[in-house]
Scaffold this motif. Structure first.
Motif, PDB file in Angstrom:
ATOM      1  N   ASP A 224      -6.808   1.616  -2.722  1.00 14.31           N
ATOM      2  CA  ASP A 224      -7.311  -0.066  -1.439  1.00 14.31           C
ATOM      3  C   ASP A 224      -7.927  -1.377  -1.703  1.00 14.31           C
ATOM      4  O   ASP A 224      -8.546  -1.205  -0.539  1.00 14.31           O
TER       5      ASP A 224
ATOM      6  N   ALA B  29       0.769   6.067  -7.202  1.00 19.45           N
ATOM      7  CA  ALA B  29      -0.138   6.585  -7.524  1.00 19.45           C
ATOM      8  C   ALA B  29      -0.013   8.412  -8.002  1.00 19.45           C
ATOM      9  O   ALA B  29      -0.650   8.641  -8.516  1.00 19.45           O
ATOM     10  N   SER B  30       0.492   7.956  -6.706  1.00 15.53           N
ATOM     11  CA  SER B  30       1.252  10.232  -6.428  1.00 15.53           C
ATOM     12  C   SER B  30       2.070  10.206  -7.952  1.00 15.53           C
ATOM     13  O   SER B  30       2.624  11.572  -8.111  1.00 15.53           O
TER      14      SER B  30
ATOM     15  N   TYR C 119      -5.761   5.792  -6.171  1.00 18.71           N
ATOM     16  CA  TYR C 119      -5.369   4.551  -5.826  1.00 18.71           C
ATOM     17  C   TYR C 119      -6.163   3.691  -4.903  1.00 18.71           C
ATOM     18  O   TYR C 119      -7.523   4.377  -4.642  1.00 18.71           O
TER      19      TYR C 119
ATOM     20  N   SER D 119       0.503  -1.118   0.229  1.00 18.39           N
ATOM     21  CA  SER D 119       0.037   0.159  -0.214  1.00 18.39           C
ATOM     22  C   SER D 119       1.052   1.474  -0.147  1.00 18.39           C
ATOM     23  O   SER D 119       0.101   2.066  -0.595  1.00 18.39           O
ATOM     24  N   THR D 120       2.457   1.243   0.517  1.00 25.19           N
ATOM     25  CA  THR D 120       2.634   2.578   0.713  1.00 25.19           C
ATOM     26  C   THR D 120       3.266   3.012  -0.784  1.00 25.19           C
ATOM     27  O   THR D 120       3.272   3.595  -0.906  1.00 25.19           O
TER      28      THR D 120
ATOM     29  N   LYS E  94       0.750   3.734  -3.079  1.00 22.72           N
ATOM     30  CA  LYS E  94      -0.106   4.813  -2.881  1.00 22.72           C
ATOM     31  C   LYS E  94       1.159   6.382  -3.346  1.00 22.72           C
ATOM     32  O   LYS E  94       1.463   6.843  -4.510  1.00 22.72           O
TER      33      LYS E  94
ATOM     34  N   ASN F 178     -12.034   8.939  -3.076  1.00 18.68           N
ATOM     35  CA  ASN F 178     -10.695   9.411  -2.113  1.00 18.68           C
ATOM     36  C   ASN F 178     -10.572  10.851  -1.486  1.00 18.68           C
ATOM     37  O   ASN F 178     -11.479  12.104  -2.725  1.00 18.68           O
TER      38      ASN F 178
ATOM     39  N   GLY G 200      -6.267  12.780  -1.146  1.00 21.58           N
ATOM     40  CA  GLY G 200      -5.191  12.276  -1.381  1.00 21.58           C
ATOM     41  C   GLY G 200      -5.473  10.561  -0.365  1.00 21.58           C
ATOM     42  O   GLY G 200      -4.551  10.050  -0.769  1.00 21.58           O
ATOM     43  N   THR G 201      -6.575  10.239   0.255  1.00 16.24           N
ATOM     44  CA  THR G 201      -6.375   9.589   1.331  1.00 16.24           C
ATOM     45  C   THR G 201      -7.690   8.946   0.834  1.00 16.24           C
ATOM     46  O   THR G 201      -9.005   9.692   0.521  1.00 16.24           O
ATOM     47  N   GLN G 202      -7.916   7.748   0.895  1.00 15.62           N
ATOM     48  CA  GLN G 202      -8.453   6.426   0.541  1.00 15.62           C
ATOM     49  C   GLN G 202      -9.619   7.219   2.062  1.00 15.62           C
ATOM     50  O   GLN G 202      -8.936   6.709   3.164  1.00 15.62           O
TER      51      GLN G 202
END
Ligand code: DC
Length: 226
Positions: free
Chosen positions: A32, A23-24, A30, A16-17, A20, A70, A73-75
């Protein structure tokens, strides 16, 4: 043609790190997918249902709505309209997610939702069977792994960062991860597999930027450039 990137591998490998960051760097979405299985597992646990019993899980599945959004930027993962992003990050939910994900109907429902995201967006997805089952057509497949002690050490630090590390030893976490890997790799339907065509990235001795670079070098430059 959408840019769809599949990242698979065992628990705690850094998927996931890396996903992410990739994707960025590419300026794309992204997703998950594990969070979606975790949300379904949370629902079963809250309803006192055994996550490995299809007969109990199936009636629950029909009325369940799981989606990811999203936000900056955070799911955020939603279960029947409730943001459960925090509540799904426990060991109990992780194990239940591994169990519930072995039920084909659960997997079909969530995989369909994931394919819809991929149809409409350029996306990096991480999971266990993204390259083999969810997005088998994509040419961009990666298998990210690391040694078991490394993965357990990372998981322990993650738990400690969330204030959930108390009473958890490295040995116990190693056992839990090994059990979950075994479960995920041995289920009958769409198990975790290392596809021969997937690019292998072993992150045991890599820093995060090195691992991200190892993936990016196999990808076309995205909307944000790289
Ligand atoms: O990646 P994670 O730890 O959040 O995943 C939790 C569990 O969900 C994992 O043990 C197996 C299952 N899973 C799956 O079967 N397929 C996916 N694409 C993602 C997760």
């Amino acid at each position: 043609m959408r840019l769809n990137i599949a990242i698979d591998g065992p628990a705690g490998a850094g998927k996931s790190t890396i996903a992410k960051a990739v994707a960025s760097a590419l300026g794309i979405l992204y997703l998950d997918t594990g969070a979606m299985y975790r949300a379904m597992a949370l629902k079963a646990l809250r309803n006192g249902i055994c996550p490995s019993d299809p007969a109990s899980v199936l009636p629950l599945l029909e009325g369940t709505e799981i989606f990811a959004r999203n936000i900056e930027g955070t799911q955020h993962t939603y279960l029947d309209g409730e943001d459960v992003s925090e509540g799904i990050r426990t060991q109990e939910v992780a194990q239940a997610a591994s169990d519930i994900s072995a039920i084909p109907a659960v997997r079909m429902k969530l995989a369909e939702a994931q394919r819809n995201v991929a149809r409409e967006n350029d996306v990096v997805m991480d999971g266990r069977e993204i390259g083999s089952y969810v997005l088998p057509e994509t040419p961009y497949k990666f298998y990210i792994t690391a040694s078991l002690p490394t993965r357990a050490g990372r998981r322990l630090r993650e738990l400690q960062d969330r204030g959930q590390g108390e009473g958890r030893s490295l040995e116990l976490i190693e056992q839990e991860i090994a059990q979950r890997d075994y479960n995920d790799a041995h289920r009958a339907f769409a198990p975790l597999v290392q596809l021969p065509e997937a690019i292998l990235v072993d992150t045991t001795d890599l820093t995060i930027p090195e691992a991200v670079e190892a993936v990016l070098r196999h990808l076309p430059a995205g909307k944000g450039g790289n």
